[in-house]
Design a protein around this motif. Structure first.
Motif, PDB file in Angstrom:
ATOM      1  N   LYS A   1       0.859  -1.190   0.000  1.00 15.04           N
ATOM      2  CA  LYS A   1       0.000   0.000   0.000  1.00 15.04           C
ATOM      3  C   LYS A   1       0.893   1.237   0.000  1.00 15.04           C
ATOM      4  O   LYS A   1       2.073   1.184   0.327  1.00 15.04           O
ATOM      5  N   TRP A   2       0.319   2.373  -0.385  1.00 15.08           N
ATOM      6  CA  TRP A   2       1.073   3.619  -0.370  1.00 15.08           C
ATOM      7  C   TRP A   2       1.289   4.056   1.071  1.00 15.08           C
ATOM      8  O   TRP A   2       0.372   4.003   1.898  1.00 15.08           O
TER       9      TRP A   2
ATOM     10  N   SER B   1       0.891   9.705  -4.718  1.00 13.22           N
ATOM     11  CA  SER B   1       0.594   8.458  -5.442  1.00 13.22           C
ATOM     12  C   SER B   1      -0.084   8.763  -6.769  1.00 13.22           C
ATOM     13  O   SER B   1       0.099   8.033  -7.757  1.00 13.22           O
ATOM     14  N   CYS B   2      -0.834   9.852  -6.837  1.00 10.65           N
ATOM     15  CA  CYS B   2      -1.409  10.314  -8.111  1.00 10.65           C
ATOM     16  C   CYS B   2      -0.295  10.592  -9.114  1.00 10.65           C
ATOM     17  O   CYS B   2      -0.362  10.158 -10.275  1.00 10.65           O
ATOM     18  N   LEU B   3       0.751  11.279  -8.674  1.00 13.75           N
ATOM     19  CA  LEU B   3       1.884  11.579  -9.556  1.00 13.75           C
ATOM     20  C   LEU B   3       2.678  10.327  -9.877  1.00 13.75           C
ATOM     21  O   LEU B   3       3.156  10.148 -10.997  1.00 13.75           O
ATOM     22  N   ARG B   4       2.822   9.450  -8.895  1.00 14.39           N
ATOM     23  CA  ARG B   4       3.616   8.228  -9.110  1.00 14.39           C
ATOM     24  C   ARG B   4       2.999   7.337 -10.182  1.00 14.39           C
ATOM     25  O   ARG B   4       3.711   6.793 -11.027  1.00 14.39           O
TER      26      ARG B   4
ATOM     27  N   GLN C   1      -7.386   4.182  -2.679  1.00 10.81           N
ATOM     28  CA  GLN C   1      -6.008   4.326  -3.132  1.00 10.81           C
ATOM     29  C   GLN C   1      -5.930   4.274  -4.645  1.00 10.81           C
ATOM     30  O   GLN C   1      -6.783   3.671  -5.314  1.00 10.81           O
ATOM     31  N   PHE C   2      -4.893   4.895  -5.192  1.00 13.35           N
ATOM     32  CA  PHE C   2      -4.648   4.835  -6.623  1.00 13.35           C
ATOM     33  C   PHE C   2      -4.069   3.480  -7.012  1.00 13.35           C
ATOM     34  O   PHE C   2      -3.197   2.951  -6.340  1.00 13.35           O
ATOM     35  N   HIS C   3      -4.535   2.952  -8.144  1.00 16.46           N
ATOM     36  CA  HIS C   3      -3.939   1.790  -8.790  1.00 16.46           C
ATOM     37  C   HIS C   3      -3.063   2.286  -9.945  1.00 16.46           C
ATOM     38  O   HIS C   3      -3.198   3.421 -10.399  1.00 16.46           O
TER      39      HIS C   3
ATOM     40  N   LYS D   1     -14.611   0.789  -8.708  1.00 19.84           N
ATOM     41  CA  LYS D   1     -13.965   1.452  -7.565  1.00 19.84           C
ATOM     42  C   LYS D   1     -12.560   1.967  -7.885  1.00 19.84           C
ATOM     43  O   LYS D   1     -11.993   2.736  -7.104  1.00 19.84           O
ATOM     44  N   GLN D   2     -11.975   1.538  -9.005  1.00 16.02           N
ATOM     45  CA  GLN D   2     -10.625   2.005  -9.351  1.00 16.02           C
ATOM     46  C   GLN D   2     -10.588   3.508  -9.626  1.00 16.02           C
ATOM     47  O   GLN D   2      -9.552   4.134  -9.486  1.00 16.02           O
ATOM     48  N   SER D   3     -11.726   4.074 -10.038  1.00 13.27           N
ATOM     49  CA  SER D   3     -11.777   5.483 -10.442  1.00 13.27           C
ATOM     50  C   SER D   3     -12.917   6.186  -9.724  1.00 13.27           C
ATOM     51  O   SER D   3     -14.071   5.763  -9.822  1.00 13.27           O
ATOM     52  N   LEU D   4     -12.606   7.282  -9.024  1.00 18.11           N
ATOM     53  CA  LEU D   4     -13.671   8.053  -8.378  1.00 18.11           C
ATOM     54  C   LEU D   4     -14.566   8.698  -9.425  1.00 18.11           C
ATOM     55  O   LEU D   4     -15.768   8.859  -9.213  1.00 18.11           O
TER      56      LEU D   4
END
Length: 602
Positions: free
Chosen positions: A368-369, A407-410, A495-497, A558-561
């Motif tokens: 996890k991040w 994590s968005c940038l990563r 969390q971001f995938h 759920k992967q994308s808000l």
């Protein structure tokens, strides 16, 4: 008797699988490369000019044209999938896994029409995912397969035969712990140390360098306890205020108890029978718990860019320019000492303020991040490490927000040479550790979104940062539609995938639909009908209608808000997803992006 090739052999990648066979032995793990490794390999080849060496392939020759792969199987398998995608002629069975029928079946049919005749459960999910990532990257980056095939004629691998009678199990173990050969970062180390005038300086510089090179643990844990006490603050969270240059570091390290590791030749590594230890001291648990988002060589480039205070110049983070980018740092002794000290300083800041992947508890396997700082605590009179949220507790609002933003940038900028946001943060923290890095990164994202000209984009031309930063804004501020709160701000543990595939919620090729009711291209490819998900998720969605996607695959939604909002809008409108609702969604999402700066919480 098999005649063994003892000398390293140069192989042309375009003909790698034409006249030999490679066996992946049973003791090796399954194919495990993800988007970041696959995309980096493709990008390295795509951006290469002239002859390009891709690295080494370590093998054990079993028969005349049959080689057991000891090291390099992940890269070799990726090249196989890549050549399948490019329709290059490949010898049948030229790559196979020992005792893995599903993997071998998939390798034989992947990239062909035959794959549609084989049940999904009889195919290797890992290999299918790898192939889809390759396919998706070529499409999203608009890479011409014909010109790429031509580049493969100039890409080479070095095949190295292991010594006769070598213990292959022992060799495989050490190749996966410390078997790294002389690389550019080791050359940089040698260059820097060569400028230091005393043996004490050289020893201290080498110890400091080796401690910083272990990226998968917090740097404090890479020093012995006595050095840790004197080099870092009382709680270990930062460098001691009196340690402000390399000479101060040398004075402390010189009194420690260290064992430095030198560069070994291939033969020395193969014949060394000493037990191995991935970390220094007894900190295997830290090394297994955390994973850095960049490698040590790329960290060196980040440090160089941070202390240079350079603008966003891609060449500074490109490892093809590794030595040239760093050469100013070993012009003289003063500059070498300054770089070594800044390397340590940046490593402490990096560990404290840049997120990692953490493998613990429910996330022991997937990770996890994590955005945490290391601190010490006393247990029965002994100092021990603990990890707490960098800004208060791990669930602290600011910590949660910054962790999500990073994590968005990563997941957006997966190539190390595009991770300019890291050096941006390091530069700011070196000037003032109390600087507002949340505001800095939000401004950076805003700039990237505006720079993409998303208002005029369509379909696959939307850049990933538009989707990922939008999801961050939705998470940060929440979202309501027609008076109903759909997303609550900073509420859940979303969390971001790693996502790379643009999904059409209303499909491009709907099944069993009257042609007269199909959407026009403008609406179909409009932002309101799109979301960013994983490639495997896109493959499962296929051409299902919106209701089918929502019903059959709730975990992919759920992967994308943004996709969760689209689902709720459809429910509120009686299960209908049409052009009018999609257009409303587009306008509202664009409004969020246009006002997407800091919300003033901090």
């Amino acid at each position: 008797m098999v005649k063994v090739d003892k000398k390293p052999k140069t192989l042309q990648v375009s003909s790698l699988f034409t006249n030999v066979k490679y066996e992946i032995p049973i003791y090796q793990r399954n194919y495990a490369w993800e988007e970041k490794q696959i995309e980096q390999l493709i990008e390295d080849i795509h951006s290469s000019k002239g002859t390009y060496f891709l690295g080494t392939l370590i093998v054990n020759q079993k028969e005349a044209d049959v080689y057991e792969v000891i090291d390099g199987q992940q890269r070799l398998t990726t090249l196989y999938l890549l050549e399948k995608y490019l329709k290059i002629d490949i010898l049948k069975g030229s790559l196979y896994f020992e005792a893995r029928e599903k993997s071998n079946r998939t390798l034989s049919i992947i990239g062909t029409e035959e794959i549609n005749d084989v049940l999904e459960e009889l195919q290797s999910e890992e290999l299918i995912r790898g192939y889809k990532i390759i396919e998706g990257y070529f499409l999203s980056e608009k890479i011409d397969p014909v010109s790429f095939r031509e580049k493969l004629n100039h890409v080479q691998l070095i095949r190295i035969q292991v010594p006769k009678n070598i213990d292959l199990n022992h060799y495989f173990e050490i190749m996966n712990t410390r078997g790294e050969q002389l690389e550019f970062h080791e050359i940089v180390k040698a260059k820097l140390l060569s400028q230091l005038s005393t043996n004490e300086d050289k020893k201290a510089g080498s110890i400091l360098w080796d401690a910083c090179s272990n990226m998968d643990s917090y740097v404090q844990m890479n020093f012995d306890l006595n050095t840790r006490r004197n080099l870092f603050s009382d709680d270990w969270s930062g460098i001691h205020s009196e340690v402000y240059d390399f000479d101060k570091v040398r004075g402390i390290i010189g009194n420690g108890d260290h064992v430095t590791t030198g560069t070994k030749t291939l033969l020395e590594i193969l014949t060394d029978k000493q037990p191995t230890n991935k970390g220094r001291g007894s900190h295997m648990e830290e090394n297994e718990r955390f994973e850095s988002i960049i490698s040590f060589p790329h960290f060196i480039l980040q440090v160089n860019k941070a202390i240079s205070k350079a603008e966003e110049n891609e060449s500074m983070l490109d490892d093809k320019n590794f030595l040239k980018s760093l050469e100013l740092n070993w012009e003289n002794e003063e500059k070498s000492k300054a770089f070594l000290y800044n390397l340590l300083k940046c490593r402490v800041l990096f560990d404290k303020y840049i997120l990692k992947r953490e493998f613990v508890g429910d996330y022991k396997e997937t990770g996890k991040w994590s955005l945490q700082r290391l601190e010490s605590y006393k247990d029965r009179g002994y100092l021990k490490p603990k990890y707490v949220g960098t800004f208060g507790g791990e669930d602290d609002t600011k910590n949660k927000q910054l962790r999500l933003l990073q994590s968005c940038l990563r997941i957006t900028y997966t190539s190390p040479k595009t991770m300019h946001w890291i050096s941006l943060v390091l530069t700011s923290l070196m000037n003032d550790e109390n600087g507002n890095i949340l505001e800095i990164l939000e401004k950076y994202c805003n700039h990237k979104v505006r720079e993409s000209k998303y208002e005029n984009a369509s379909g696959f031309h939307f850049e990933r940062i538009v989707f990922t930063y939008l999801d961050y804004l939705i998470y940060r501020d929440g979202y309501s539609y027609e008076g109903k709160q759909i997303i609550f701000p900073l509420k859940d543990d979303w969390q971001f995938h790693f996502r790379n595939s643009i999904e059409h919620f209303y499909p491009q090729n709907p099944i069993d639909v009257d042609p007269s009711t199909r959407w026009n291209l403008e609406d179909l490819n409009g932002f309101g009908n799109l979301a960013l998900i994983t490639i495997s998720g896109n493959s499962k969605f296929s051409n299902l209608p919106p209701n089918g996607k929502v019903t059959s695959y709730p975990n992919i939604i759920k992967q994308s808000l943004k996709l969760k909002i689209m689902r709720e809008m459809m429910h509120i409108n009686g299960g209908v997803w049409n052009q009018a609702i999609s257009d409303t969604h587009k306008r509202e999402m664009f409004c969020l992006l246009q006002g997407g700066g800091s919300n003033g919480l901090f």
